[in-house]
Design a protein around this motif. Structure first.
Motif, PDB file in Angstrom:
ATOM      1  N   VAL A 190      -6.498   1.053   7.301  1.00 38.60           N
ATOM      2  CA  VAL A 190      -5.101   1.157   7.887  1.00 38.60           C
ATOM      3  C   VAL A 190      -4.310  -0.299   7.540  1.00 38.60           C
ATOM      4  CG1 VAL A 190      -3.461   1.427   9.804  1.00 38.60           C
ATOM      5  CG2 VAL A 190      -5.456   2.833   9.524  1.00 38.60           C
ATOM      6  N   ARG A 191      -5.246  -1.245   7.677  1.00 38.61           N
ATOM      7  CA  ARG A 191      -4.625  -2.435   7.382  1.00 38.61           C
ATOM      8  C   ARG A 191      -4.320  -2.762   5.897  1.00 38.61           C
ATOM      9  NH1 ARG A 191      -7.700  -5.011  11.838  1.00 38.61           N
ATOM     10  NH2 ARG A 191      -9.590  -4.605  10.863  1.00 38.61           N
ATOM     11  N   ASP A 203      -1.897   5.211   2.001  1.00 34.33           N
ATOM     12  CA  ASP A 203      -0.860   6.467   2.406  1.00 34.33           C
ATOM     13  C   ASP A 203      -1.738   7.089   3.644  1.00 34.33           C
ATOM     14  OD1 ASP A 203       1.637   6.356   0.762  1.00 34.33           O
ATOM     15  OD2 ASP A 203       0.047   5.540  -0.319  1.00 34.33           O
ATOM     16  N   ALA A 204      -2.991   7.412   3.159  1.00 32.91           N
ATOM     17  CA  ALA A 204      -3.512   8.714   4.071  1.00 32.91           C
ATOM     18  C   ALA A 204      -4.929   8.367   4.238  1.00 32.91           C
ATOM     19  CB  ALA A 204      -3.165   9.920   3.528  1.00 32.91           C
ATOM     20  N   VAL A 235      -7.801   7.380   1.248  1.00 30.97           N
ATOM     21  CA  VAL A 235      -8.922   6.860   1.506  1.00 30.97           C
ATOM     22  C   VAL A 235      -9.874   7.847   2.189  1.00 30.97           C
ATOM     23  CG1 VAL A 235     -10.252   5.133   2.594  1.00 30.97           C
ATOM     24  CG2 VAL A 235      -8.131   4.416   1.887  1.00 30.97           C
ATOM     25  N   ALA A 236     -11.032   8.329   1.659  1.00 35.20           N
ATOM     26  CA  ALA A 236     -11.650   9.688   1.969  1.00 35.20           C
ATOM     27  C   ALA A 236     -13.134   9.245   1.926  1.00 35.20           C
ATOM     28  CB  ALA A 236     -11.268  10.562   1.205  1.00 35.20           C
ATOM     29  N   SER A 237     -14.040  10.291   2.963  1.00 34.63           N
ATOM     30  CA  SER A 237     -15.502  10.176   2.877  1.00 34.63           C
ATOM     31  C   SER A 237     -15.963   9.335   3.768  1.00 34.63           C
ATOM     32  CB  SER A 237     -16.045   9.855   1.333  1.00 34.63           C
ATOM     33  OG  SER A 237     -15.513  10.580   0.321  1.00 34.63           O
ATOM     34  N   ILE A 265      -3.374  -0.193  15.026  1.00 35.02           N
ATOM     35  CA  ILE A 265      -3.464  -1.214  13.929  1.00 35.02           C
ATOM     36  C   ILE A 265      -2.104  -1.337  13.376  1.00 35.02           C
ATOM     37  CG2 ILE A 265      -4.232  -1.933  11.644  1.00 35.02           C
ATOM     38  CD1 ILE A 265      -6.334  -2.133  13.929  1.00 35.02           C
ATOM     39  N   GLU A 266      -1.172  -0.265  13.298  1.00 39.47           N
ATOM     40  CA  GLU A 266       0.212  -0.421  12.756  1.00 39.47           C
ATOM     41  C   GLU A 266       1.126  -1.198  13.794  1.00 39.47           C
ATOM     42  OE1 GLU A 266      -0.063   3.922  10.299  1.00 39.47           O
ATOM     43  OE2 GLU A 266       1.114   3.651  12.057  1.00 39.47           O
TER      44      GLU A 266
END
Length: 576
Positions: free
Chosen positions: A406-407, A411-412, A380-382, A439-440
């Motif tokens: 994160v939820r 992966d990244a 997930v970017a930007s 969150i994890e």
């Protein structure tokens, strides 16, 4: 047809399984004690009828003591990332971060000390963006990352991101940025200029730009960060009025809209991989990067073509190809593109310039879920922490955005301008790390095991066995609350299958290849180690326990589940 375990074996020490194809389906129903001294339990697969073996039988049984190893499989050593080792020693298994972090390297972060600081803060992958800088500059960054890994004990992977052939601005005549104010007139031109550029002039890389735009069109820079209205066309020049002010960055993406709709006919005709991109790809292959991210992917055929090109030219042919999902064409052919690639990136900035803004969150979730179902890592970017380019703390909305990513169990997460040109690269990375950890941890405390359906993706009987083993091992790990999953994998495939299941415990992935170890650094929950090992699982486990205990990364009594892509087995045991 029943595939249950046959418990009426003539031998008290072995249970045979009535069918060899689905022998793991009831593994999690075995009456195993929790957090107590265990006998080793082994589930094995072979070309003959599989056998479930206890330590009363003839199967592989761990000895009660560890021993030293030295000769047969090379040096008695294990390579692990410095930060991972420190976290395991200080806080134990469950404290480790599962979501991986990527930093784009730029002027603000390219120094050796700056790179080391990012690695210490948790950078798993360093991204170089071929839109900016020379190949000599990028080579310098690659050399520094490699040196960092060798001298400081990190395992930072390198991702090279191609520029793509979509319409974009030039390099602003060497300036790092320019500010467009409301009501100013700017000239967009296809003419070439020697620096410095005339005042308020922007070069465009697409020769047909002046022909295609019309007076009245809206011109969006970098997904709408700055907006202009076309007011006049004079030969190769297009005069534009700034209607939404903002910061202009070199080589920013350009899109133009007419009557509220994206004008995409010309973009659709441009090749995905430009001539410059092919030269950059040759550079990446020669430098041995771990990932190549392809911009503005329109179809699966482009990915397949690039992978065959890399396989023919790369030394090991193991550079992973990441498809950037950032256009309408990408969304239309999403499943085929993801299946053809080795991973995907949700490039929300450019994607948001081609679809309605309110549609971006749902598309992000769809891409993340599809990648997980197809067992492809997703980034997930930007604009995750865009405000931190200028400010030392993020907005609360940005923190909520990161939390949602994160939820969704991507992966990244990736920093772009925040780490490349921002004033606070390390602080931005620390925010990503802390939010991910929080969150994890909350997810695990609430025992929120997702009900997402993971369809079978195996292409052969052997792959089906591996997939069933990993699904069962992950379920057993959650039910038994084990401390860690161990996987011994030559090419990383079984490690990725475990990661796909998103178990509560960390996954120790042991591989013999340094390049595989670095690539696994992109995937959720994996802690990659480089270790020489054999086909003898008992020997491998004793060796691993000995080495990890000697370095304080594991303690006697820890409950472990181990799997392997060599023997296709599940073993449950306490560390002796």
């Amino acid at each position: 047809m029943s595939h249950a375990l046959n418990l009426s074996s003539h031998s008290p020490s072995a249970f045979t399984i009535s069918r060899p194809s689905l022998f793991l389906s009831t593994a999690t129903n075995l009456p195993l004690p929790l957090k107590k001294p265990l006998r080793t339990l082994v589930v094995k697969a072979s070309t003959s009828d599989p056998v479930l073996v206890t330590d009363n039988g003839s199967g592989g049984v761990l000895s009660g003591t560890t021993q030293e190893y030295s000769s047969n499989n090379g040096p008695a050593s294990i390579e692990v990332d410095t930060v991972t080792e420190a976290e395991l020693k200080e806080n134990g298994f469950r404290s480790t971060r599962r979501t991986k972090l990527i930093c784009t390297i730029g002027p603000a972060s390219c120094g050796f000390e700056q790179l080391e600081a990012l690695a210490v803060e948790g950078m798993n992958v360093a991204r170089i963006n071929m839109c900016h800088g020379t190949r000599e500059w990028h080579r310098m960054v690659i050399e520094r990352v490699r040196r960092l890994n060798e001298e400081k004990g990190f395992a930072v992977a390198i991702m090279m991101d191609t520029e793509g052939s979509e319409i974009h601005m030039g390099d602003l005549g060497g300036s790092s940025s320019a500010k467009a104010e409301d009501g100013e007139i700017w000239n967009f031109t296809v003419r070439a200029f020697d620096p410095p550029l005339p005042e308020r002039t922007i070069t465009v890389n697409y020769d047909g730009f002046a022909e295609d735009v019309r007076v009245g069109d809206d011109l969006l820079v970098d997904g709408g960060m700055v907006r202009f209205e076309v007011i006049e066309k004079i030969g190769p020049d297009v005069k534009c009025l700034c209607t939404d002010p903002g910061l202009l960055l070199p080589r920013a993406n350009l899109t133009f809209w007419r009557d509220g709709k994206l004008v995409r006919e010309r973009n659709a005709m441009l090749p995905t991989i430009s001539s410059k991109d092919w030269l950059d790809i040759d550079f990446g292959i020669a430098e041995g990067v771990d990932f190549i991210a392809v911009s503005f992917v329109k179809s699966a055929e482009v990915i397949k073509h690039l992978k065959s090109y890399i396989k023919a030219r790369a030394r090991d042919g193991d550079i992973a190809v990441i498809a950037k999902i950032e256009s309408i064409d990408s969304l239309r052919n999403l499943e085929e593109i993801i299946q053809a690639s080795d991973g995907a990136m949700v490039a929300r900035g450019d994607l948001g310039a081609q679809i309605p803004l309110e549609q971006v969150p749902s598309e992000q979730q769809r891409i993340v879920q599809l990648c997980r179902q197809l067992n492809r890592p997703v980034i997930v970017a930007s604009q995750l922490l865009e405000s931190m380019i200028e400010y030392p703390i993020p907005t609360r909305a940005e923190v909520a955005d990161v939390s949602e990513a994160v939820r969704q169990r991507g992966d990244a997460l990736m920093l772009s301008g925040e780490s490349a040109m921002g004033q606070f690269p390390e602080k931005a990375l620390t925010v990503l790390r802390n939010v991910s950890l929080r969150i994890e941890r909350r997810w695990r405390e609430q025992k929120r095991h997702e009900v997402i359906e993971l369809p079978s993706i195996a292409s052969s009987f052997s792959d089906s066995i591996s997939e069933e083993i990993c699904n069962s091992a992950a379920k057993m790990a959650n039910n038994l609350e084990v401390d860690a999953l161990f996987v011994y994998t030559k090419n990383g495939h079984m490690a990725s299958l475990l990661s796909r299941c998103r178990p509560d415990c960390p996954i120790f992935a042991f591989t013999t290849a340094t390049s595989v170890r670095r690539r696994l650094n992109l995937q959720w929950g994996l802690m990659p180690f480089r270790l020489n090992y054999s086909d003898d699982m008992e020997s491998n486990l004793n060796k691993t326990f000995s080495l990890l205990k000697a370095r304080g990364m594991i303690k006697s009594g820890a409950l472990i589940i181990a799997v392997s892509d060599m023997l296709q087995s599940i073993q449950v045991m306490n560390v002796p």
